[in-house]
Write an enzyme that holds these catalytic residues in place. Structure first.
Site, PDB file in Angstrom:
ATOM      1  N   LYS A 188     -47.734   8.820  47.923  1.00  0.00           N
ATOM      2  CA  LYS A 188     -47.065  10.116  47.761  1.00  0.00           C
ATOM      3  C   LYS A 188     -45.888   9.993  46.786  1.00  0.00           C
ATOM      4  O   LYS A 188     -45.720  10.797  45.872  1.00  0.00           O
ATOM      5  CB  LYS A 188     -46.569  10.579  49.137  1.00  0.00           C
ATOM      6  CG  LYS A 188     -46.134  12.021  49.204  1.00  0.00           C
ATOM      7  CD  LYS A 188     -45.644  12.402  50.595  1.00  0.00           C
ATOM      8  CE  LYS A 188     -46.668  13.190  51.368  1.00  0.00           C
ATOM      9  NZ  LYS A 188     -46.148  13.747  52.625  1.00  0.00           N
ATOM     10  N   LEU A 193     -37.866  27.453  57.194  1.00  0.00           N
ATOM     11  CA  LEU A 193     -38.694  27.912  56.075  1.00  0.00           C
ATOM     12  C   LEU A 193     -40.146  28.103  56.494  1.00  0.00           C
ATOM     13  O   LEU A 193     -40.622  27.472  57.436  1.00  0.00           O
ATOM     14  CB  LEU A 193     -38.598  26.935  54.895  1.00  0.00           C
ATOM     15  CG  LEU A 193     -39.044  25.472  55.064  1.00  0.00           C
ATOM     16  CD1 LEU A 193     -40.548  25.308  55.022  1.00  0.00           C
ATOM     17  CD2 LEU A 193     -38.424  24.645  53.959  1.00  0.00           C
ATOM     18  N   LYS A 238     -34.398  26.531  67.521  1.00  0.00           N
ATOM     19  CA  LYS A 238     -35.611  26.398  66.690  1.00  0.00           C
ATOM     20  C   LYS A 238     -36.879  26.621  67.528  1.00  0.00           C
ATOM     21  O   LYS A 238     -37.747  27.415  67.175  1.00  0.00           O
ATOM     22  CB  LYS A 238     -35.628  25.005  66.038  1.00  0.00           C
ATOM     23  CG  LYS A 238     -36.892  24.672  65.288  1.00  0.00           C
ATOM     24  CD  LYS A 238     -37.127  25.569  64.084  1.00  0.00           C
ATOM     25  CE  LYS A 238     -38.533  25.361  63.539  1.00  0.00           C
ATOM     26  NZ  LYS A 238     -38.833  26.229  62.420  1.00  0.00           N
ATOM     27  N   GLY A 279     -54.595  39.663  63.800  1.00  0.00           N
ATOM     28  CA  GLY A 279     -55.442  38.801  62.979  1.00  0.00           C
ATOM     29  C   GLY A 279     -56.056  37.699  63.824  1.00  0.00           C
ATOM     30  O   GLY A 279     -56.161  37.829  65.043  1.00  0.00           O
ATOM     31  N   CYS A 292     -46.668  24.416  62.931  1.00  0.00           N
ATOM     32  CA  CYS A 292     -45.498  24.639  63.787  1.00  0.00           C
ATOM     33  C   CYS A 292     -45.791  25.357  65.102  1.00  0.00           C
ATOM     34  O   CYS A 292     -45.569  24.790  66.171  1.00  0.00           O
ATOM     35  CB  CYS A 292     -44.429  25.393  63.010  1.00  0.00           C
ATOM     36  SG  CYS A 292     -43.757  24.413  61.650  1.00  0.00           S
ATOM     37  N   ARG A 307     -53.516  22.364  59.065  1.00  0.00           N
ATOM     38  CA  ARG A 307     -53.187  21.961  60.437  1.00  0.00           C
ATOM     39  C   ARG A 307     -53.346  23.140  61.399  1.00  0.00           C
ATOM     40  O   ARG A 307     -52.773  24.196  61.211  1.00  0.00           O
ATOM     41  CB  ARG A 307     -51.769  21.387  60.492  1.00  0.00           C
ATOM     42  CG  ARG A 307     -51.668  20.018  59.835  1.00  0.00           C
ATOM     43  CD  ARG A 307     -50.266  19.469  59.858  1.00  0.00           C
ATOM     44  NE  ARG A 307     -49.422  20.017  58.816  1.00  0.00           N
ATOM     45  CZ  ARG A 307     -48.178  19.583  58.556  1.00  0.00           C
ATOM     46  NH1 ARG A 307     -47.662  18.605  59.279  1.00  0.00           N
ATOM     47  NH2 ARG A 307     -47.469  20.113  57.589  1.00  0.00           N
TER      48      ARG A 307
HETATM   49  P1  NAD Z   1     -45.082  16.398  56.965  1.00  0.00           P
HETATM   50  O1  NAD Z   1     -46.078  15.702  57.796  1.00  0.00           O
HETATM   51  O2  NAD Z   1     -45.536  17.272  55.844  1.00  0.00           O
HETATM   52  O3  NAD Z   1     -44.044  15.334  56.350  1.00  0.00           O
HETATM   53  C1  NAD Z   1     -43.467  14.295  57.070  1.00  0.00           C
HETATM   54  C2  NAD Z   1     -43.300  13.137  56.128  1.00  0.00           C
HETATM   55  O4  NAD Z   1     -42.541  12.104  56.775  1.00  0.00           O
HETATM   56  C3  NAD Z   1     -44.594  12.462  55.690  1.00  0.00           C
HETATM   57  O5  NAD Z   1     -44.677  12.460  54.274  1.00  0.00           O
HETATM   58  C4  NAD Z   1     -44.503  11.034  56.247  1.00  0.00           C
HETATM   59  O6  NAD Z   1     -45.126  10.079  55.415  1.00  0.00           O
HETATM   60  C5  NAD Z   1     -42.996  10.846  56.315  1.00  0.00           C
HETATM   61  N1  NAD Z   1     -42.543   9.786  57.211  1.00  0.00           N
HETATM   62  C6  NAD Z   1     -42.914   9.525  58.482  1.00  0.00           C
HETATM   63  N2  NAD Z   1     -42.253   8.449  58.972  1.00  0.00           N
HETATM   64  C7  NAD Z   1     -41.441   8.014  57.981  1.00  0.00           C
HETATM   65  C8  NAD Z   1     -40.524   6.942  57.861  1.00  0.00           C
HETATM   66  N3  NAD Z   1     -40.310   6.089  58.860  1.00  0.00           N
HETATM   67  N4  NAD Z   1     -39.872   6.771  56.695  1.00  0.00           N
HETATM   68  C9  NAD Z   1     -40.078   7.624  55.652  1.00  0.00           C
HETATM   69  N5  NAD Z   1     -40.941   8.661  55.718  1.00  0.00           N
HETATM   70  C10 NAD Z   1     -41.614   8.856  56.858  1.00  0.00           C
HETATM   71  O7  NAD Z   1     -44.195  17.251  57.986  1.00  0.00           O
HETATM   72  P2  NAD Z   1     -43.446  18.654  57.717  1.00  0.00           P
HETATM   73  O8  NAD Z   1     -44.426  19.772  57.772  1.00  0.00           O
HETATM   74  O9  NAD Z   1     -42.546  18.509  56.554  1.00  0.00           O
HETATM   75  O10 NAD Z   1     -42.569  18.738  59.050  1.00  0.00           O
HETATM   76  C11 NAD Z   1     -41.475  17.880  59.282  1.00  0.00           C
HETATM   77  C12 NAD Z   1     -40.684  18.446  60.460  1.00  0.00           C
HETATM   78  O11 NAD Z   1     -40.156  19.737  60.112  1.00  0.00           O
HETATM   79  C13 NAD Z   1     -41.534  18.661  61.714  1.00  0.00           C
HETATM   80  O12 NAD Z   1     -40.737  18.410  62.840  1.00  0.00           O
HETATM   81  C14 NAD Z   1     -41.876  20.153  61.657  1.00  0.00           C
HETATM   82  O13 NAD Z   1     -42.103  20.711  62.924  1.00  0.00           O
HETATM   83  C15 NAD Z   1     -40.614  20.728  61.039  1.00  0.00           C
HETATM   84  N6  NAD Z   1     -40.803  21.982  60.309  1.00  0.00           N
HETATM   85  C16 NAD Z   1     -41.908  22.168  59.537  1.00  0.00           C
HETATM   86  C17 NAD Z   1     -42.062  23.368  58.832  1.00  0.00           C
HETATM   87  C18 NAD Z   1     -43.276  23.603  57.993  1.00  0.00           C
HETATM   88  O14 NAD Z   1     -43.501  24.748  57.589  1.00  0.00           O
HETATM   89  N7  NAD Z   1     -44.094  22.609  57.693  1.00  0.00           N
HETATM   90  C19 NAD Z   1     -41.084  24.365  58.920  1.00  0.00           C
HETATM   91  C20 NAD Z   1     -39.945  24.114  59.695  1.00  0.00           C
HETATM   92  C21 NAD Z   1     -39.812  22.930  60.382  1.00  0.00           C
END
Ligand code: NAD
Length: 432
Positions: free
Chosen positions: A35, A153, A207, A256, A263, A331
Site C-alpha cells: 500500500k 466522515l 461515535k 432501500g 461501519c 464490506r
Molecule cells: P481500513 O481497514 O481501511 O484501514 C486500516 C489500516 O490500518 C490498514 O491499511 C492497515 O494495514 C493499517 N494497520 C493495521 N495495523 C497497523 C499497524 N500496526 N501499523 C500500521 N498500520 C496498521 O480501515 P478504515 O475504514 O480506515 O477504518 C479505520 C477506523 O476508523 C475503524 O475503527 C473504523 O470503524 C473507523 N471509521 C471508518 C470510517 C469509514 O468510512 N471507513 C468512518 C469513520 C470511522
C-alpha cells in the site's frame, strides 16, 4: 504541526491528506508495504472522489509523506493519530481491538518526549483507558496524553465531510491537549464546524451512538416501506412529510436495501456487546440489527415474486454492488448476501460497478462482471439497481435491453413511476 497517522486506510489516508492540505506536516504510516509503495508512486489504493488530486498536490509539496517505519514516524511527530481497523470479532459481536493494542504496545517503545496520542478509530467506551494503561507500562504519564477524536466522515463524501464537518468531537480532560487540538482544527472551526470537548469516554460513546442512531433511522424507514407496499402508499411521500420536521430531518430516511459498509453493521453490534457487559439492554439497537439482517432475505423474496418464482437460469443483472454509491468498499454490502443466495437458486448473475470487478464475487460461479452498463443489462430478465451512482440515473432501458420481457427492481427508487409506466416497463421499486 507534525502529525503521524498510523493506519493509511479510508480514515487515515483521507484525514492525513486533509491535515496536510491545511498546512501540517503529515506522515501516513502503514504496515502494508504494498500500500505504501503504491502511494509513493502516486497510486491511490481506494476509490474516493477528489482524493488522488489532493494526495498528489500535498505529496509533491512535501507536506505529506508515506512510510512503513513506525519508530521513525512516531519520533518525528508531536501528534500521533491511531486510525487502524476495529472489525467485528470472529467469536462474538464485540469489536476486535487487536490492531489498536498492537499499535499501543509498539509505540510505547518510541516515546521519548511529550506526545499527544489520539484515537481516531471507532472503539468501545473505555478503550482509551486501556491504551493509557499499555503505554504507561513503559512511559511516564507526564510524557503523553491519550485523547479520543472519533471520525465522522462518510465514504464517497470523505474529503468534504472532513473539511466541513458538522462537529469535531475531542474527548480529553487534559487542558494542554485540548488547546493544541483546538488549534489544529481551527481552520475547520473557522469554516463553521462546532468544536465539542467532552470526557474521553463520552467521545468514544458519541461515535457509536451516532452510528447506531443513523442505522436506526434507515431501518425505521425500511420497515415502513414494507408496510407501504401493502397499502399502496408511496414511501417517498412519508420520507418527505416526516423529514421536513426539523426535529426529524430528511437525511438517512430513504428506503432501500439493508444498510452495510464498514461501519454501521460492526458498530451497532459492538455497542450492544459493550452495553451487555455492563448489564444494560440496548433493546432498540438489538432490534435494528435483527431487522437489518432479515432485510436481504426479504428483498430476495421480492425478487422471486417479481420473477413469478422462476429464478432458475434467469439472467439477473446488478447495477452497483458496493454498499453504496461513490465508494469501492464491499464490506458488508447487501450484495454479498443477495448474490450468492440467488446463484444457489440457479440464477445467472451479471454485474457492473463503476469501481470495477470485485474480488469478493470472483470465486462465486455463474457470476460475471461486465465492463460497461450496456453489456451488463443487454440480455437481462431482471435488472436490479442496487446503488445510486449517477451513471445509473438515465439509462434508456427500452433501447438497451434486448430481452422484451425484462423487468427492473429499483432498490434505490431512482426512476419515476409514471415515466416507467408510460414506457410500459415492468418496474418494481421499494415501498411504492
Ligand atoms: P481500513 O481497514 O481501511 O484501514 C486500516 C489500516 O490500518 C490498514 O491499511 C492497515 O494495514 C493499517 N494497520 C493495521 N495495523 C497497523 C499497524 N500496526 N501499523 C500500521 N498500520 C496498521 O480501515 P478504515 O475504514 O480506515 O477504518 C479505520 C477506523 O476508523 C475503524 O475503527 C473504523 O470503524 C473507523 N471509521 C471508518 C470510517 C469509514 O468510512 N471507513 C468512518 C469513520 C470511522
Amino acid at each position: 504541526m507534525k502529525l503521524c497517522m498510523i493506519g493509511t486506510g479510508y480514515v487515515g489516508l483521507v484525514s492525513g491528506v486533509c491535515f496536510s492540505d491545511i498546512g501540517n506536516d503529515v506522515i501516513c504510516v502503514d504496515n502494508d508495504i504494498k500500500k505504501i509503495e503504491k502511494l509513493k508512486k502516486g497510486s491511490i489504493p481506494i476509490y474516493e472522489p477528489g482524493l488522488q488530486e489532493l494526495v498528489l498536490k500535498n505529496y509533491r509539496n512535501k507536506r505529506l509523506k508515506f512510510s512503513t517505519d513506525l519508530k521513525d514516524s512516531v519520533s518525528k511527530s508531536d501528534i500521533i493519530f491511531i486510525c487502524v481497523g476495529t472489525p467485528t470479532k470472529k467469536k462474538d459481536n464485540g469489536a476486535d481491538l487487536s490492531q489498536i493494542y498492537n499499535v499501543a504496545n509498539e509505540i510505547k517503545n518510541y516515546i521519548k518526549k511529550f506526545k499527544i496520542i489520539i484515537n481516531k478509530s471507532t472503539v468501545p467506551v473505555m478503550t482509551g483507558d486501556e491504551i493509557e494503561k499499555i503505554i504507561s507500562q513503559k512511559v511516564s504519564k507526564k510524557k503523553f496524553s491519550i485523547v479520543s477524536n472519533p471520525e465522522f466522515l462518510r465514504e464517497g463524501d470523505a474529503i468534504r465531510d472532513f473539511i466541513y464537518p458538522d462537529r469535531v468531537v475531542v474527548g480529553t480532560n487534559h487542558k494542554k491537549s485540548n488547546k493544541i487540538l483546538k488549534n489544529l482544527y481551527s481552520p475547520l472551526i473557522s469554516k463553521g464546524a462546532k468544536y465539542v470537548n467532552t470526557s474521553r469516554r463520552a467521545a468514544e460513546l458519541i461515535k457509536y451512538s451516532s452510528n447506531a442512531f443513523l442505522a436506526t433511522k434507515i431501518t425505521f424507514i425500511n420497515e415502513l416501506a414494507n408496510f407501504c407496499e401493502k397499502i399502496e402508499v408511496n414511501i417517498e411521500d412519508i420520507s418527505i412529510g416526516m423529514g421536513l420536521d426539523k426535529r426529524i430531518g430528511g437525511r438517512f430516511l430513504r428506503a432501500g436495501p439493508a444498510y452495510g459498509g464498514s461501519c454501521f453493521p460492526k458498530d451497532t453490534k459492538a455497542i450492544v456487546n459493550t452495553a451487555d457487559k455492563f448489564n444494560t439492554n440496548l433493546s432498540i439497537i438489538k432490534s435494528v440489527i435483527k431487522s437489518n439482517e432479515k432485510r436481504s432475505s426479504l428483498l430476495i423474496k421480492r425478487v422471486f415474486d417479481i420473477l413469478n418464482n422462476q429464478v432458475k437460469n434467469k439472467k439477473i443483472c446488478f447495477l452497483g454492488v458496493t454498499f453504496k454509491a461513490n465508494t469501492d468498499d464491499m464490506r458488508d454490502s447487501s450484495c454479498l448476501t443477495m448474490i450468492p443466495s440467488l446463484v444457489k437458486k440457479g440464477a445467472l448473475i451479471n454485474y457492473y460497478d463503476p469501481t470495477g470487478e470485485k474480488n469478493e464475487l470472483k470465486k462465486i460461479k455463474n457470476v460475471n462482471f461486465s465492463h460497461d452498463i450496456n453489456s451488463a443489462i443487454k440480455y437481462s430478465d431482471l435488472i436490479i439497481i442496487h446503488t445510486e451512482w449517477n451513471d445509473f440515473k438515465s439509462i434508456n432501458f427500452k433501447k438497451k435491453v434486448l430481452n422484451k420481457n425484462f423487468r427492473i427492481f429499483d432498490m434505490r427508487n431512482i426512476y419515476s413511476l409514471t415515466k416507467m409506466r408510460d414506457q410500459k416497463i415492468k418496474y418494481f421499486a421499494i415501498g411504492r
